[in-house]
Design an enzyme around this catalytic site. Sequence first.
Site, PDB file in Angstrom:
ATOM      1  NE  ARG A 221       2.985 -10.931  -4.641  1.00  0.00           N
ATOM      2  CZ  ARG A 221       2.747 -10.965  -3.185  1.00  0.00           C
ATOM      3  NH1 ARG A 221       3.308 -10.117  -2.323  1.00  0.00           N
ATOM      4  NH2 ARG A 221       2.077 -11.981  -3.061  1.00  0.00           N
ATOM      5  CG  HIS A 269       8.323 -10.860   0.717  1.00  0.00           C
ATOM      6  ND1 HIS A 269       7.905 -11.143  -0.791  1.00  0.00           N
ATOM      7  CD2 HIS A 269       6.983 -10.712   1.020  1.00  0.00           C
ATOM      8  CE1 HIS A 269       6.359 -11.108  -1.015  1.00  0.00           C
ATOM      9  NE2 HIS A 269       5.976 -10.849   0.118  1.00  0.00           N
TER      10      HIS A 269
HETATM   11  N1  LIG Z   1       5.082  -7.585   1.546  1.00  0.00           N
HETATM   12  C1  LIG Z   1       4.368  -8.407   2.126  1.00  0.00           C
HETATM   13  O1  LIG Z   1       4.792  -9.071   3.066  1.00  0.00           O
HETATM   14  C2  LIG Z   1       2.798  -8.484   1.617  1.00  0.00           C
HETATM   15  C3  LIG Z   1       1.930  -9.261   2.397  1.00  0.00           C
HETATM   16  C4  LIG Z   1       0.589  -9.466   1.902  1.00  0.00           C
HETATM   17  C5  LIG Z   1       0.504  -8.886   0.830  1.00  0.00           C
HETATM   18  N2  LIG Z   1       1.231  -8.033   0.064  1.00  0.00           N
HETATM   19  C6  LIG Z   1       0.735  -7.459  -1.208  1.00  0.00           C
HETATM   20  O2  LIG Z   1      -0.114  -6.409  -1.031  1.00  0.00           O
HETATM   21  C7  LIG Z   1      -1.020  -6.476  -2.173  1.00  0.00           C
HETATM   22  C8  LIG Z   1      -2.352  -5.735  -1.401  1.00  0.00           C
HETATM   23  O3  LIG Z   1      -3.324  -6.717  -0.958  1.00  0.00           O
HETATM   24  P1  LIG Z   1      -4.531  -6.336  -0.462  1.00  0.00           P
HETATM   25  O4  LIG Z   1      -5.065  -7.576   0.422  1.00  0.00           O
HETATM   26  O5  LIG Z   1      -4.748  -5.006   0.184  1.00  0.00           O
HETATM   27  O6  LIG Z   1      -5.116  -6.342  -1.800  1.00  0.00           O
HETATM   28  P2  LIG Z   1      -6.751  -6.118  -2.269  1.00  0.00           P
HETATM   29  O7  LIG Z   1      -7.624  -6.170  -0.976  1.00  0.00           O
HETATM   30  O8  LIG Z   1      -7.056  -6.968  -3.416  1.00  0.00           O
HETATM   31  O9  LIG Z   1      -6.698  -4.579  -2.930  1.00  0.00           O
HETATM   32  C9  LIG Z   1      -6.082  -4.405  -4.176  1.00  0.00           C
HETATM   33  C10 LIG Z   1      -6.457  -2.674  -4.208  1.00  0.00           C
HETATM   34  O10 LIG Z   1      -5.556  -2.404  -5.340  1.00  0.00           O
HETATM   35  C11 LIG Z   1      -6.427  -1.575  -6.297  1.00  0.00           C
HETATM   36  N3  LIG Z   1      -6.163  -1.848  -7.648  1.00  0.00           N
HETATM   37  C12 LIG Z   1      -6.071  -3.016  -8.302  1.00  0.00           C
HETATM   38  N4  LIG Z   1      -5.744  -2.741  -9.556  1.00  0.00           N
HETATM   39  C13 LIG Z   1      -5.649  -1.519  -9.732  1.00  0.00           C
HETATM   40  C14 LIG Z   1      -5.360  -0.766 -10.791  1.00  0.00           C
HETATM   41  N5  LIG Z   1      -5.034  -1.406 -12.116  1.00  0.00           N
HETATM   42  N6  LIG Z   1      -5.464   0.727 -10.710  1.00  0.00           N
HETATM   43  C15 LIG Z   1      -5.564   1.107  -9.638  1.00  0.00           C
HETATM   44  N7  LIG Z   1      -5.924   0.377  -8.360  1.00  0.00           N
HETATM   45  C16 LIG Z   1      -5.927  -0.836  -8.698  1.00  0.00           C
HETATM   46  C17 LIG Z   1      -7.868  -2.524  -5.943  1.00  0.00           C
HETATM   47  O11 LIG Z   1      -8.967  -1.229  -6.498  1.00  0.00           O
HETATM   48  P3  LIG Z   1     -10.503  -1.626  -5.993  1.00  0.00           P
HETATM   49  O12 LIG Z   1     -10.823  -1.292  -4.618  1.00  0.00           O
HETATM   50  O13 LIG Z   1     -11.284  -0.501  -7.210  1.00  0.00           O
HETATM   51  O14 LIG Z   1     -10.605  -3.097  -6.507  1.00  0.00           O
HETATM   52  C18 LIG Z   1      -7.892  -2.392  -4.408  1.00  0.00           C
HETATM   53  O15 LIG Z   1      -8.081  -1.065  -3.885  1.00  0.00           O
HETATM   54  C19 LIG Z   1      -1.281  -8.056  -2.585  1.00  0.00           C
HETATM   55  O16 LIG Z   1      -1.571  -8.189  -3.655  1.00  0.00           O
HETATM   56  C20 LIG Z   1       0.341  -8.509  -2.249  1.00  0.00           C
HETATM   57  O17 LIG Z   1       0.789  -8.216  -3.666  1.00  0.00           O
HETATM   58  C21 LIG Z   1       2.552  -8.071   0.552  1.00  0.00           C
END
Ligand SMILES: NC(=O)c1ccc[n+]([C@@H]2O[C@H](COP(=O)([O-])OP(=O)(O)OC[C@H]3O[C@@H](n4cnc5c(N)ncnc54)[C@H](OP(=O)(O)O)[C@@H]3O)[C@@H](O)[C@H]2O)c1
Length: 306
Positions: A221, A269
Site C-alpha cells: 500500500r 497498482h
Molecule cells: N499491489 C497490488 O496489486 C496488491 C494486490 C493484493 C494485495 N496487496 C497488498 O498486499 C498486502 C499483503 O497481502 P496478503 O494477502 O499477503 O496479507 P496477509 O495474508 O494478511 O499477510 C500479512 C503479513 O504481514 C504480517 N504483518 C502484519 N502486521 C505486521 C506488523 N505490524 N509487523 C510485522 N509483520 C506484520 C503478517 O504477520 P503474521 O503472519 O504474523 O500475521 C503476515 O505475515 C495486502 O494487505 C494488500 O495491501 C496489493
Amino acid sequence: MHITLCFEKLDPAPWVQGLQQAFPEAKVSAWAPGAPQADHAIVWAPPQQFIDEQRGLQALFNSGAGVDALLQLKLPPSLKVVRLDDAGMSVQMAEYVCHAVIRHFRELDGYDADTQVGKWSYRKPRSRADFAVGVMGLGVLGERVAQALRVFEFSVNGYSRSAKDLPGIRCFSGAQGLSGFLAASRVLVNLMPLTPETENILNQATLSQLPKGGYLINVARGKHLVEEDLIALIDSGHLAGATLDVFRTEPLPAEHLFWRHPKITVTPHTSARTLRDESIAQIVGKIQALQRGEPIKGVVDPQRGY
Ligand SMILES: NC(=O)c1ccc[n+]([C@@H]2O[C@H](COP(=O)([O-])OP(=O)(O)OC[C@H]3O[C@@H](n4cnc5c(N)ncnc54)[C@H](OP(=O)(O)O)[C@@H]3O)[C@@H](O)[C@H]2O)c1
C-alpha cells in the site's frame, strides 16, 4: 438467500451473472440505496450508507486481499468480514516481484539504455550472495513470493508479526526482529497489510538500515511509504532505486516526481489484480461452507486490522 454486490467502479453485471449461475435459487443483485436486506454482500470500497442500510449481513466479502479501506468504515462489531485469499493473486504477485528483482539484479534497465543508443557492452556479473531479498509480510502473498524467489537461488529473508519457520527462508519477527531483517536484506519487498502499526513503516529510519545499494519494491500500500524519505535516500546514493506499484495518492498525480525519477520504476497498482472467475468461485465455496455451518478461511480480525 439474497446476495448483493456493491463496487465503487467495477461493473457488477458479470459478477451478478456468475453468482446467479452458482446459486440459481438465490436472488443476486447490484445494490442501490434503499435496496432490500441481503444475507451476503460482495464489495469493493462501498460507501458508509451501504453498511448502514445492510445491517443483517451474515458475511461481507471483500473482492480483494487488502481490507484497509473497508476497515476505515464504521462496521457493526459482529459483522464477519472476509478477504480474498489468493484467488489467483499470489502467482501474479510472484511474477511481478521476481521480475522486478531480476530486472534490478541483472541491470536490465542499463541494457535497455544501451539498446536505445545501439551500444553493445557487458556489465560485470553481480554476486547473488550480495543480493539477499527481504520479504516484509509473510502472509498469503508474501510467502508465495518468498518461495518463488528461492527458485532463482536468491537468499530470502522473511519478516512477520508472529514468529515463523519456513523452509529455505531466514525468518525474523516482531519489533525486535526488524533491524536485523533490514540489515540483512539488499532488496526489500513490502507485502504487509496497511494497519495503524504499519502505516509509514518505510521511512528514513527503516530504509536507511538497508545495506548501501539497497533497493525497494513496494507492492502493498502507498501509505506504508514516506515518499520524500525514499527520494532523499536514493538521491543521497544510499539506495539504488525502487519499483513502486502503489502510492499515497492513486492515480499517481501527473506532476509527481516518481514519474520522472530515473531510478524509480512506476506501475499503476497492477501487480496482483482481482481475477473475477477465480474470485467468484472462491466466494461461492465460502458461502456454501457457511451454509453448512463450517468455518471458512480469510476472516479478518478487526483488532489486528488484517
Ligand atoms: N499491489 C497490488 O496489486 C496488491 C494486490 C493484493 C494485495 N496487496 C497488498 O498486499 C498486502 C499483503 O497481502 P496478503 O494477502 O499477503 O496479507 P496477509 O495474508 O494478511 O499477510 C500479512 C503479513 O504481514 C504480517 N504483518 C502484519 N502486521 C505486521 C506488523 N505490524 N509487523 C510485522 N509483520 C506484520 C503478517 O504477520 P503474521 O503472519 O504474523 O500475521 C503476515 O505475515 C495486502 O494487505 C494488500 O495491501 C496489493
